[in-house]
Motif scaffolding. Structure first.
Motif, PDB file in Angstrom:
ATOM      1  N   PRO A  84      60.635 -11.595 -26.000  1.00  0.00           N
ATOM      2  CA  PRO A  84      61.574 -11.345 -24.892  1.00  0.00           C
ATOM      3  C   PRO A  84      60.825 -11.177 -23.571  1.00  0.00           C
ATOM      4  O   PRO A  84      59.694 -10.688 -23.548  1.00  0.00           O
ATOM      5  N   SER A  85      61.469 -11.568 -22.482  1.00  0.00           N
ATOM      6  CA  SER A  85      60.817 -11.538 -21.159  1.00  0.00           C
ATOM      7  C   SER A  85      60.350 -10.135 -20.791  1.00  0.00           C
ATOM      8  O   SER A  85      59.286  -9.960 -20.206  1.00  0.00           O
ATOM      9  N   LYS A  86      61.152  -9.116 -21.141  1.00  0.00           N
ATOM     10  CA  LYS A  86      60.787  -7.746 -20.750  1.00  0.00           C
ATOM     11  C   LYS A  86      59.512  -7.296 -21.463  1.00  0.00           C
ATOM     12  O   LYS A  86      58.766  -6.462 -20.947  1.00  0.00           O
ATOM     13  N   ASN A  87      59.263  -7.851 -22.647  1.00  0.00           N
ATOM     14  CA  ASN A  87      58.033  -7.506 -23.373  1.00  0.00           C
ATOM     15  C   ASN A  87      56.819  -8.223 -22.807  1.00  0.00           C
ATOM     16  O   ASN A  87      55.688  -7.753 -22.916  1.00  0.00           O
ATOM     17  N   LYS A  88      57.058  -9.400 -22.218  1.00  0.00           N
ATOM     18  CA  LYS A  88      55.944 -10.188 -21.700  1.00  0.00           C
ATOM     19  C   LYS A  88      55.566  -9.799 -20.271  1.00  0.00           C
ATOM     20  O   LYS A  88      54.449 -10.067 -19.847  1.00  0.00           O
ATOM     21  N   LYS A  89      56.481  -9.186 -19.534  1.00  0.00           N
ATOM     22  CA  LYS A  89      56.223  -8.879 -18.123  1.00  0.00           C
ATOM     23  C   LYS A  89      54.952  -8.043 -17.920  1.00  0.00           C
ATOM     24  O   LYS A  89      54.119  -8.384 -17.064  1.00  0.00           O
ATOM     25  N   ASP A 135      55.647  -9.014 -10.774  1.00  0.00           N
ATOM     26  CA  ASP A 135      56.073  -7.639 -11.050  1.00  0.00           C
ATOM     27  C   ASP A 135      57.544  -7.450 -10.662  1.00  0.00           C
ATOM     28  O   ASP A 135      58.266  -6.662 -11.264  1.00  0.00           O
ATOM     29  N   CYS A 364      56.150 -17.172 -16.401  1.00  0.00           N
ATOM     30  CA  CYS A 364      57.146 -16.141 -16.073  1.00  0.00           C
ATOM     31  C   CYS A 364      58.553 -16.724 -15.950  1.00  0.00           C
ATOM     32  O   CYS A 364      59.486 -16.009 -15.580  1.00  0.00           O
TER      33      CYS A 364
END
Length: 619
Positions: A84-89, A135, A364
Motif C-alpha cells: 500500500p502507498s502509505k506503507n511505502k511513503k 513527503d 511514488c
C-alpha cells in the motif's frame, strides 16, 4: 557562484550570414549542431569561437555521486509494487534523503578543492521536491519543512554568528544585529533570544524593553504535528500572539531602539521591513518562507503558488528577469512536476538529476498520467538518456547496465546497441562485457565479442586464447581455422602449445571436425606416452577411418602408426586394420616414393610378425 547554466547547454560557435550562428549541444558521445541567434562574446576572432565540452560533471569527486546513487537506484527498484502507498511513503522519503546525503557529501568534498558547481542548486531543488511531492506535508507541517529547507541552504548566518561569538565583545561586533535579524528571519527565535541577552546586559536602562522582546519571542507558537493540538487550535493561539505583537508595535514599545522595532515589524510580517532586509534574506524563496512564517503559518499546499509568485515579483527588481533556478522553484511551488523536470533538463548540465528524481517520483505514482508521444514514458526516456551518457565514460559504463535493465520498454535495445561500442582494450574488460551479455542471453553480442577477441589473439599468435574465444563464440569455422594452425605448429615443432586447453576441451571439441581431430589426436599422444598402446592403436584407427584429419596430416598419422605395429599389446586384428587403412591412405596420398617404399616394407614386416605371434598364441 553559478548554480545553473543561464542558457541551455549550448556552446556558441562560428558566426554566419544573416545574423545567424551555429550552436553546439553535447550529447552522449556526439555533438548536435543547429542554428541560433546567440552570438559568442569575448572571442578574439569574429569567425572562430570556442567550442568545449563541460567536463565538470565528470570530475573524480562527482564519479562518487554516480557510483553511490547507483546503489540507491537499484535498491529503490526492489520495493514491492503491491505494498500500500502509505506503507511505502516512509521508504520513499528515506530514499530521497539518501540521494540528498550523497549530493551533500560530494558538495563538501568539492568545496575543499574548488567550487560546488551545480550541486548546490541540485540539492536545493531536490529538497523542495521531497517536501512538496514525496513527503507531501499537509498544512501546519508544511511550513516546518520549508523552514528546515531554508535553514539548510542559508548557512551564512551561522558563519557570522561564529565570528561574532568569538570576538572580544560580541554585542558590539559589526555583524551582531545581522546575526540576530538573520536568526529571526529563519524562525530560530531561541538562538535570537540568546544573542539579545548579550545586548541587554550592555544597556541596563533598556532592560524592560529587551525583556518585553524576549517574552514576545518566547511566546511565539510553532505547530507540533505529533502533539494533541489541532491545526485550528494552533491557528487561534497564533492569532492571539500576533495581535499582542501588533499592539506592542502600535504602542511604540520599541520606538527608542531601531533594531528591536525592526524585529517587532518582522514578527508581524511587515512586508516593507522584510524587503528592507533583502541582503539578509538574499533570495526570494527565503523571503517567501519568512513571510509565510509570520503571516500565514497554516498555509495549505494548494495556496503556495500564489504566495510564491507574489514574493518573486516583490523581491526581484522589475528590470531583472528570473533566473532558470527561480523558474524551476516556482514550478515546484505550483506543483507542476513535469515543468520542473523539463526546466531542469534544460538548465542543468547532466541527466543525473532529472533521471533519478523522475524515477523516484514515478515510484511514488506521481507521473502515471504523463506518457511521451514516441513510445517510452518520461521516466524511461530520462533513464535511457542518462545511462547512454554513462556508457561514453571509461569506468562508469558498467553502472549504466542496471539502468537499462530497469527500462522495460527500450532498455534491452539500448543496451545491445551501447555494449557493442565499449572498447575491448583488455581481455579482462572483454570478459566483463561478455559476462554482462551472457547473463542477459544476448547471444549475438556474445558471438561478436568472442570473434573480435579471437581475431585479436590470432593476430598476436596466441593460439590458445584464440581457440578459447572461438569456442565461447561457438564459431565452428574459426575454430577449424585455429585447429589447423595448431596442427601446422605441431608438424613444424613436433610439440603442442597450450596443452592445458587442448587436454580439457571436453564436449567443446565437437564444435568442428578439425577441433575434434585436434582433441582426439592429442588424446592419442597421451595414451602413447602412458604406454597404453592398444587403446592408442584403436584411437588412431578411428581417426583414420573417420577421415576428419586434414590431407596434409595423413603422412603424420601413417608415421605415428608404425611404432604401434611393433608393440606386443596390439593384436593381429588391430595390426591388420591399421595396415589396411595405411595402404588405402598410401594409394590416395601423393608422397615421395622413398617414404612409400619404407612404409610398405615396415608394414610387410609387422604383418608377418603379427601372423607368427597370432599362430603361436593359437598353438
Amino acid at each position: 557562484m553559478e548554480e545553473v547554466d543561464v542558457e541551455p547547454p549550448v556552446t556558441v560557435s562560428t558566426g554566419s550570414a544573416a545574423g545567424k550562428h551555429l550552436g553546439f549541444a553535447w550529447g552522449p558521445g556526439d555533438i548536435l549542431v543547429y542554428e541560433t541567434l546567440y552570438k559568442a562574446s569575448g572571442m578574439c576572432s569574429p569567425f572562430i569561437h570556442e567550442v568545449r565540452k563541460d567536463e565538470d560533471i565528470y570530475s573524480p569527486i562527482l564519479r562518487k555521486l554516480f557510483n553511490e546513487s547507483h546503489h540507491i537506484f537499484v535498491g529503490l527498484q526492489t520495493i514491492r509494487e503491491d505494498l500500500p502507498s502509505k506503507n511505502k511513503k516512509p521508504q520513499f522519503v528515506s530514499i530521497s534523503k539518501n540521494y540528498r546525503s550523497v549530493i551533500r557529501a560530494c558538495m563538501e568534498e568539492l568545496q575543499q578543492v574548488a567550487g560546488v558547481s551545480i550541486l548546490l542548486a541540485i540539492e536545493l531543488i531536490w529538497n523542495l521536491c521531497e517536501v512538496l511531492f514525496i513527503d507531501a506535508a499537509p498544512a501546519g507541517s508544511l511550513l516546518l519543512h520549508l523552514l528546515d529547507w531554508v535553514r539548510l541552504h542559508k548557512a551564512d548566518v551561522d558563519e557570522k554568528a561564529r565570528d561574532v561569538l568569538q570576538s572580544e565583545s560580541p554585542a558590539e561586533h559589526e555583524s551582531y544585529w545581522d546575526v540576530v535579524l538573520g536568526y529571526v528571519l529563519q524562525g530560530r527565535l531561541e538562538e535570537a533570544r540568546q544573542m539579545l541577552v548579550k545586548q541587554a546586559s550592555l544597556h541596563p536602562a533598556a532592560r524592560n524593553m529587551f525583556k518585553l522582546m524576549d517574552t514576545l519571542l518566547s511566546k511565539m507558537p510553532f505547530y507540533n504535528p505529533s502533539g494533541t493540538q489541532t491545526l485550528t487550535e494552533f491557528d487561534v493561539k497564533w492569532r492571539h500572539w500576533h495581535e499582542e505583537v501588533d499592539r506592542c508595535l502600535q504602542d511604540n514599545s520599541f520606538a527608542s531602539n531601531q533594531h528591536l522595532e525592526a524585529i517587532c515589524k518582522i514578527l508581524v510580517g511587515d512586508e516593507d521591513t522584510l524587503l528592507e532586509h533583502k541582503d539578509l534574506l538574499s533570495t526570494w524563496y527565503h523571503f517567501l518562507v519568512t513571510r509565510l512564517l509570520f503571516c500565514h503559518p497554516t498555509v495549505k499546499p494548494t495556496e503556495l503558488h500564489y504566495y510564491a509568485q507574489s514574493c518573486l515579483t516583490m523581491f526581484l527588481d522589475s528590470r531583472s528577469a528570473p533566473e532558470p533556478l527561480d523558474s524551476i522553484l516556482l514550478a515546484a511551488f505550483e506543483f507542476d512536476i513535469h515543468q520542473v523536470i523539463k526546466d531542469c533538463s534544460i538548465a542543468l548540465n547532466n541527466w543525473w538529476f532529472v533521471a533519478h528524481l523522475t524515477d523516484l517520483l514515478d515510484h511514488c505514482k506521481l507521473l502515471q498520467s504523463h506518457n511521451l508521444h514516441f513510445g517510452s514514458n518520461l521516466r524511461e526516456f530520462l533513464l535511457l538518456e542518462y545511462a547512454s551518457g554513462l556508457f561514453t565514460h571509461h569506468s562508469l559504463w558498467q553502472l549504466a547496465v542496471d539502468y537499462f535493465d530497469h527500462c522495460p520498454e527500450f532498455g534491452r535495445v539500448y543496451l545491445e546497441l551501447q555494449i557493442e561500442r565499449v572498447p575491448l582494450d583488455t581481455e579482462r574488460k572483454a570478459l566483463k562485457v561478455l559476462r554482462i551479455c551472457e547473463q542477459r542471453q544476448m547471444s549475438e553480442q556474445v558471438r561478436s565479442i568472442c570473434k573480435i577477441m579471437a581475431m585479436r589473439a590470432l593476430r598476436n599468435n596466441r593460439l590458445g586464447s584464440a581457440l578459447s574465444w572461438s569456442i565461447r563464440a561457438k564459431d565452428a569455422a574459426f575454430a577449424t581455422l585455429i585447429s589447423e594452425r595448431f596442427l601446422q605448429d605441431y608438424c613444424a615443432k613436433g610439440t603442442f602449445s597450450d596443452l592445458d586447453l587442448i587436454d580439457n576441451l571436453g564436449p567443446a571439441m565437437l564444435l568442428s571436425d578439425r577441433l575434434t581431430f585436434l582433441g582426439k589426436y592429442r588424446e592419442f599422444h597421451k595414451l602413447y606416452g602412458e604406454k597404453r598402446f592398444r587403446e592408442a592403436a584403436k584411437l588412431l584407427l578411428s581417426l583414420m577411418t573417420a577421415k576428419i584429419a586434414p590431407r596434409s596430416f595423413w603422412m603424420t598419422l601413417l608415421t605415428d602408426a608404425l611404432p604401434l605395429l611393433e608393440q606386443k599389446e596390439v593384436s593381429f586384428q588391430d595390426t591388420f586394420d591399421l595396415q589396411k587403412h595405411t595402404c588405402v591412405s598410401l594409394q590416395e596420398e601423393d608422397i615421395e616414393v622413398t617414404k612409400v617404399e619404407l612404409l610398405r616394407l615396415a608394414l610387410a614386416r609387422n604383418l608377418a610378425m603379427a601372423i607368427v605371434k597370432e599362430g603361436t598364441v593359437e598353438a
